[in-house]
Design a protein around this motif. Structure first.
Motif, PDB file in Angstrom:
ATOM      1  N   VAL A 421     -21.039  79.733  18.539  1.00 37.91           N
ATOM      2  CA  VAL A 421     -20.418  78.403  18.529  1.00 37.91           C
ATOM      3  C   VAL A 421     -18.922  78.538  18.267  1.00 37.91           C
ATOM      4  CG1 VAL A 421     -20.298  76.187  17.320  1.00 37.91           C
ATOM      5  CG2 VAL A 421     -22.522  77.238  17.806  1.00 37.91           C
ATOM      6  N   THR A 422     -18.131  77.894  19.104  1.00 32.80           N
ATOM      7  CA  THR A 422     -16.679  77.898  18.932  1.00 32.80           C
ATOM      8  C   THR A 422     -16.206  76.492  18.589  1.00 32.80           C
ATOM      9  OG1 THR A 422     -16.354  77.469  21.287  1.00 32.80           O
ATOM     10  CG2 THR A 422     -16.403  79.777  20.582  1.00 32.80           C
ATOM     11  N   ALA A 423     -15.063  76.412  17.942  1.00 35.41           N
ATOM     12  CA  ALA A 423     -14.533  75.119  17.512  1.00 35.41           C
ATOM     13  C   ALA A 423     -13.852  74.377  18.647  1.00 35.41           C
ATOM     14  CB  ALA A 423     -13.564  75.326  16.352  1.00 35.41           C
ATOM     15  N   ARG A 424     -13.395  75.097  19.654  1.00 40.49           N
ATOM     16  CA  ARG A 424     -12.594  74.467  20.710  1.00 40.49           C
ATOM     17  C   ARG A 424     -13.431  73.767  21.780  1.00 40.49           C
ATOM     18  NH1 ARG A 424     -12.567  79.964  21.600  1.00 40.49           N
ATOM     19  NH2 ARG A 424     -13.469  80.654  23.585  1.00 40.49           N
ATOM     20  N   ASP A 425     -14.752  73.891  21.692  1.00 43.31           N
ATOM     21  CA  ASP A 425     -15.613  73.344  22.750  1.00 43.31           C
ATOM     22  C   ASP A 425     -16.439  72.151  22.291  1.00 43.31           C
ATOM     23  OD1 ASP A 425     -14.836  75.265  24.706  1.00 43.31           O
ATOM     24  OD2 ASP A 425     -16.083  76.737  23.671  1.00 43.31           O
ATOM     25  N   GLY A 426     -15.951  71.391  21.328  1.00 37.14           N
ATOM     26  CA  GLY A 426     -16.631  70.176  20.924  1.00 37.14           C
ATOM     27  C   GLY A 426     -17.482  70.339  19.679  1.00 37.14           C
ATOM     28  N   ASP A 427     -18.039  69.207  19.234  1.00 38.82           N
ATOM     29  CA  ASP A 427     -18.845  69.185  18.022  1.00 38.82           C
ATOM     30  C   ASP A 427     -20.286  69.594  18.306  1.00 38.82           C
ATOM     31  OD1 ASP A 427     -16.594  68.290  16.687  1.00 38.82           O
ATOM     32  OD2 ASP A 427     -17.133  66.177  16.880  1.00 38.82           O
ATOM     33  N   VAL A 428     -21.060  69.724  17.231  1.00 31.61           N
ATOM     34  CA  VAL A 428     -22.440  70.211  17.323  1.00 31.61           C
ATOM     35  C   VAL A 428     -23.397  69.087  16.939  1.00 31.61           C
ATOM     36  CG1 VAL A 428     -24.087  71.946  16.536  1.00 31.61           C
ATOM     37  CG2 VAL A 428     -21.644  72.512  16.679  1.00 31.61           C
ATOM     38  N   ALA A 429     -24.401  68.870  17.770  1.00 32.30           N
ATOM     39  CA  ALA A 429     -25.506  67.976  17.441  1.00 32.30           C
ATOM     40  C   ALA A 429     -26.735  68.824  17.145  1.00 32.30           C
ATOM     41  CB  ALA A 429     -25.795  67.024  18.597  1.00 32.30           C
ATOM     42  N   VAL A 430     -27.609  68.318  16.267  1.00 29.29           N
ATOM     43  CA  VAL A 430     -28.735  69.117  15.790  1.00 29.29           C
ATOM     44  C   VAL A 430     -30.039  68.353  15.943  1.00 29.29           C
ATOM     45  CG1 VAL A 430     -29.595  70.533  13.895  1.00 29.29           C
ATOM     46  CG2 VAL A 430     -27.157  70.043  14.052  1.00 29.29           C
ATOM     47  N   VAL A 500     -19.600  65.908  22.117  1.00 29.47           N
ATOM     48  CA  VAL A 500     -20.591  66.904  21.719  1.00 29.47           C
ATOM     49  C   VAL A 500     -20.579  68.048  22.723  1.00 29.47           C
ATOM     50  CG1 VAL A 500     -23.037  67.357  21.310  1.00 29.47           C
ATOM     51  CG2 VAL A 500     -22.018  65.181  20.594  1.00 29.47           C
ATOM     52  N   GLY A 501     -20.247  69.247  22.256  1.00 21.23           N
ATOM     53  CA  GLY A 501     -20.199  70.405  23.136  1.00 21.23           C
ATOM     54  C   GLY A 501     -21.340  71.372  22.931  1.00 21.23           C
ATOM     55  N   TRP A 502     -22.119  71.166  21.848  1.00 19.35           N
ATOM     56  CA  TRP A 502     -23.217  72.079  21.529  1.00 19.35           C
ATOM     57  C   TRP A 502     -24.403  71.284  21.002  1.00 19.35           C
ATOM     58  CZ3 TRP A 502     -22.012  77.104  22.704  1.00 19.35           C
ATOM     59  CH2 TRP A 502     -20.656  77.441  22.743  1.00 19.35           C
ATOM     60  N   VAL A 503     -25.582  71.785  21.280  1.00 15.53           N
ATOM     61  CA  VAL A 503     -26.812  71.234  20.702  1.00 15.53           C
ATOM     62  C   VAL A 503     -27.607  72.403  20.136  1.00 15.53           C
ATOM     63  CG1 VAL A 503     -28.951  69.966  21.080  1.00 15.53           C
ATOM     64  CG2 VAL A 503     -26.882  69.297  22.311  1.00 15.53           C
ATOM     65  N   VAL A 504     -27.996  72.294  18.880  1.00 11.01           N
ATOM     66  CA  VAL A 504     -28.811  73.322  18.230  1.00 11.01           C
ATOM     67  C   VAL A 504     -30.163  72.720  17.882  1.00 11.01           C
ATOM     68  CG1 VAL A 504     -29.063  74.815  16.214  1.00 11.01           C
ATOM     69  CG2 VAL A 504     -26.817  74.530  17.278  1.00 11.01           C
ATOM     70  N   VAL A 505     -31.226  73.418  18.252  1.00  8.37           N
ATOM     71  CA  VAL A 505     -32.584  73.009  17.886  1.00  8.37           C
ATOM     72  C   VAL A 505     -33.091  73.995  16.838  1.00  8.37           C
ATOM     73  CG1 VAL A 505     -34.915  72.518  18.684  1.00  8.37           C
ATOM     74  CG2 VAL A 505     -32.963  72.112  20.207  1.00  8.37           C
ATOM     75  N   GLU A 506     -33.465  73.461  15.690  1.00  6.89           N
ATOM     76  CA  GLU A 506     -33.991  74.285  14.601  1.00  6.89           C
ATOM     77  C   GLU A 506     -35.517  74.164  14.623  1.00  6.89           C
ATOM     78  OE1 GLU A 506     -32.006  72.936  11.087  1.00  6.89           O
ATOM     79  OE2 GLU A 506     -30.016  73.393  11.882  1.00  6.89           O
ATOM     80  N   HIS A 507     -36.179  75.233  15.043  1.00  2.40           N
ATOM     81  CA  HIS A 507     -37.630  75.209  15.242  1.00  2.40           C
ATOM     82  C   HIS A 507     -38.367  75.368  13.909  1.00  2.40           C
ATOM     83  CE1 HIS A 507     -36.748  75.482  19.464  1.00  2.40           C
ATOM     84  NE2 HIS A 507     -36.132  76.650  19.326  1.00  2.40           N
ATOM     85  N   GLY A 508     -39.587  74.856  13.880  1.00  2.00           N
ATOM     86  CA  GLY A 508     -40.467  75.096  12.744  1.00  2.00           C
ATOM     87  C   GLY A 508     -40.227  74.210  11.551  1.00  2.00           C
ATOM     88  N   THR A 509     -39.315  73.250  11.652  1.00  2.00           N
ATOM     89  CA  THR A 509     -39.076  72.346  10.546  1.00  2.00           C
ATOM     90  C   THR A 509     -39.509  70.942  10.960  1.00  2.00           C
ATOM     91  OG1 THR A 509     -37.398  71.463   9.023  1.00  2.00           O
ATOM     92  CG2 THR A 509     -36.688  71.938  11.277  1.00  2.00           C
ATOM     93  N   PRO A 510     -40.108  70.170  10.079  1.00  2.00           N
ATOM     94  CA  PRO A 510     -40.578  68.832  10.459  1.00  2.00           C
ATOM     95  C   PRO A 510     -39.430  67.940  10.926  1.00  2.00           C
ATOM     96  CG  PRO A 510     -41.513  69.505   8.345  1.00  2.00           C
ATOM     97  CD  PRO A 510     -40.456  70.504   8.684  1.00  2.00           C
ATOM     98  N   GLY A 511     -39.760  67.014  11.785  1.00  2.00           N
ATOM     99  CA  GLY A 511     -38.767  66.065  12.269  1.00  2.00           C
ATOM    100  C   GLY A 511     -39.026  65.696  13.710  1.00  2.00           C
ATOM    101  N   GLY A 512     -38.608  64.505  14.083  1.00  2.00           N
ATOM    102  CA  GLY A 512     -38.859  64.023  15.420  1.00  2.00           C
ATOM    103  C   GLY A 512     -37.919  64.603  16.461  1.00  2.00           C
ATOM    104  N   LEU A 513     -38.464  64.925  17.621  1.00  2.00           N
ATOM    105  CA  LEU A 513     -37.670  65.412  18.754  1.00  2.00           C
ATOM    106  C   LEU A 513     -37.559  64.371  19.865  1.00  2.00           C
ATOM    107  CD1 LEU A 513     -39.063  69.049  18.981  1.00  2.00           C
ATOM    108  CD2 LEU A 513     -36.887  68.335  17.999  1.00  2.00           C
ATOM    109  N   GLY A 514     -38.410  63.348  19.807  1.00  2.00           N
ATOM    110  CA  GLY A 514     -38.355  62.295  20.801  1.00  2.00           C
ATOM    111  C   GLY A 514     -38.443  62.824  22.226  1.00  2.00           C
TER     112      GLY A 514
END
Length: 581
Positions: A421-430, A500-514
């Motif tokens: 992940v680089t800072a110059r390519d936008g923010d991160v959504a999780v 938003v330039g990045w999306v990170v999916v954190e597997h194995g933790t509870p939460g909705g993915l829709g």
């Protein structure tokens, strides 16, 4: 009259002088043993340490969320360029716990010099070995304990200023700067110092010393004050947070009894096991008996400015949160959240119980002499008995609160994502949505998502909290919009339009993915394993906040204040040592 420790003691004077510091160090090791003896990272509820942090806009407080971790996050970003973040957090936490005990002992030596070393050791034990420290450790408020530790030192500095002795202002400068690691911390130390400075008497005029203390408080608060003024984060708060964060009654104690025993944190899961059983009553009685032994002796010294200040603060620190937890208190708190900007900082009322610690420490120290006068026997015997009672009151504080405060290790995928992940390519959504996670490598306790403190780009967080079965809305409105886009499977262009330039999916933790998989299928996957997946959103470039320079300047003032205070204290100590034969 309190009896000083005998000068005929077999121990050298230098050893006796350092006994409170050494005892506080031993207590610190017993409390934090798992962290101090094993490598790794503190990751427990709100506590997050990572190998490396970065000076993002969020770390400077320049987001629509409240600047609660300012300047803590910026400091870690600078420090982790030189040392590992796990070591940095552990060192700061250990220094805080140690300084709390030593500071309480130092306060006794200044206010009750005849209490001697036995009284100081009891005071140090009160400051370190209590439910407040245990519960804040379990909640992950490691940086808040820096403000807790600075409180008695700030009060000692205020006494020196009142007496017009050299070194008072540098010591107060250093104390407030150290406490300023968090907004709450600096307020704790400032209240303690200003309470002493405001009591009439002394060799310096009250307006002059109060004005000086207030000016130093503002300087120590500049990082979060500047961030709040420029970014506007935290000026509004969900009234639901008042009830969610109200002080909580522990078994057989009620709210007032829990607070009087320095407990009562809002999160029932962040308490030692003994405080969730009838032993909470036994432990509270033991603590209050130790403190109560010295109350009559303090009453005889009620004209002393520190005794007055500490007693008033202790009473308010216990009664205030208790009143705030009543129906009328909750209604008043909810009104303030809706109508008074910035009052969200006050919603966790139990954290202000820290202000009772100096008064409790002084009373416990005075109790050693009181017991010796009433029942005879050496002061050391009574001090040992009181210390044993304090330790017995909370037996499971030992060794990381029965092993709960322990280091964890991140899977290798976290390092690889952080490098990508680089800072110059936008923010991160999780994904999943929400701020808290449950990972296999960190146990079954929900922890604050470590990603925002691990990558170079800003990670969007809503700030929404799930507390006691309810929800407390956060301040991250942009993050809420982005999260909704992901959960509804929006076109990647909509993410790009929101920066938003990045999306990170954190597997194995509870939460909705829709319906997020629809969005992810349209993105380029940069990395993936069983723990994490990283996706790139094309056509986004990151823009730094226009307020970064101002925020960094405010942090520099805080760092300069810390340096000047430390140098001033060292110079004064060196000068005194040169005068001694």
């Amino acid at each position: 009259m309190l009896t000083p420790v005998s000068s005929r003691s077999g121990a050298p004077a230098s050893v006796r002088a350092f006994a409170p510091a050494l005892w506080s160090l031993l207590l610190t090791f017993v409390v934090l043993g798992p962290l101090l003896t094993s490598p790794g990272y503190l990751l427990l509820r709100d506590a997050v340490s990572t190998p490396r942090s970065f000076l993002t806009d969020s770390a400077l407080g320049l987001s629509d969320a409240a600047a609660r971790a300012v300047p803590q996050d910026a400091l870690l970003a600078w420090v982790t360029t030189m040392i590992d973040g796990g070591i940095a957090v552990t060192v700061i936490l250990a220094l805080s716990v140690w300084a709390a005990g030593w500071g309480a002992a130092r306060l006794v030596s200044v206010v009750l010099p005849r209490a001697g070393i036995p009284g100081q050791l009891v005071a140090a034990t009160v400051a370190v070995w209590n439910p407040y420290v245990a519960e804040r450790l379990l909640q992950g408020h490691w940086s808040l304990l820096a403000g807790y530790a600075a409180l008695p030192w700030a009060m000692c500095a205020a006494v020196t200023i009142r007496r017009r002795r050299r070194g008072g202002w540098p010591a107060l400068t250093l104390s407030l700067a150290a406490a300023g690691l968090t907004p709450t911390g600096v307020l704790l130390a400032a209240v303690g110092a200003l309470a002493v400075l405001a009591v009439p008497g002394g060799r310096v005029s009250v307006p002059a010393r109060v004005a000086g203390g207030a000016a130093l408080t503002v300087c120590a608060s500049l990082p979060w004050l500047t961030a709040t003024f420029l970014a506007g984060g935290g000026t509004e708060a969900d009234p639901a947070g008042v009830r969610a964060f109200a002080a909580r009654a522990e078994p057989m104690l009620g709210t007032l009894g829990s607070l009087a025993g320095l407990g009562g944190i809002w999160n029932a899961g962040a308490v030692p096991e003994s405080r969730s059983t009838p032993w909470a009553l036994v432990g509270t009685v033991l603590l209050l008996v130790v403190v109560g032994c010295g109350v009559p002796a303090l009453w005889r010294r009620r004209r002393h400015p520190v005794v007055v200040s500490a007693a008033v603060l202790a009473a308010l620190a216990v009664l205030g949160p208790a009143v705030a937890a009543t129906g009328a208190g909750l209604a008043g708190g909810a009104w303030s959240m809706e109508n008074v900007p910035g009052t969200g900082l006050l919603r966790d009322t139990q954290k202000w119980v820290a202000l009772a610690m100096p008064g409790y420490a002084l009373a416990a120290a005075a109790g050693v002499g009181a017991l010796r006068r009433r029942f005879s026997g050496p002061s050391t015997v009574w001090a040992t008995a009181l210390i044993a009672g304090l330790l017995l009151a909370l037996p499971d504080l030992a060794w990381g609160v029965s092993g709960q405060i322990r280091p964890v290790h991140y899977p290798d995928g976290w390092r690889k994502v952080a490098e990508s992940v680089t800072a110059r390519d936008g923010d991160v959504a999780v994904l999943p949505g929400g701020m808290f996670r449950i990972f296999d490598f960190s146990g079954l306790v929900a922890v604050l998502d470590p990603l925002p403190r691990m990558v170079r780009a800003d990670v969007l967080q809503t700030g929404t909290l799930v507390v006691a079965g309810g929800t407390v809305a956060g301040e991250g409105h942009r993050a809420e919009e982005v999260e909704e886009l992901l959960l509804t499977g929006a076109d990647p262009a909509a993410l790009a339009a929101n920066g938003v330039g990045w999306v990170v999916v954190e597997h194995g933790t509870p939460g909705g993915l829709g319906e997020s998989q629809r969005t992810l299928d349209a993105l380029e996957q940069v990395y993936g394993d069983d723990d994490l997946s990283l996706y790139r959103v094309d056509g986004v470039s990151g823009d730094a906040s226009p307020h970064r320079a101002s925020a960094i300047a405010a942090h520099m003032v805080w760092l300069l204040m810390s340096a000047c205070g430390a140098v001033g204290v060292l110079v004064q100590r060196f000068a005194r040592s040169r005068k001694q034969p």
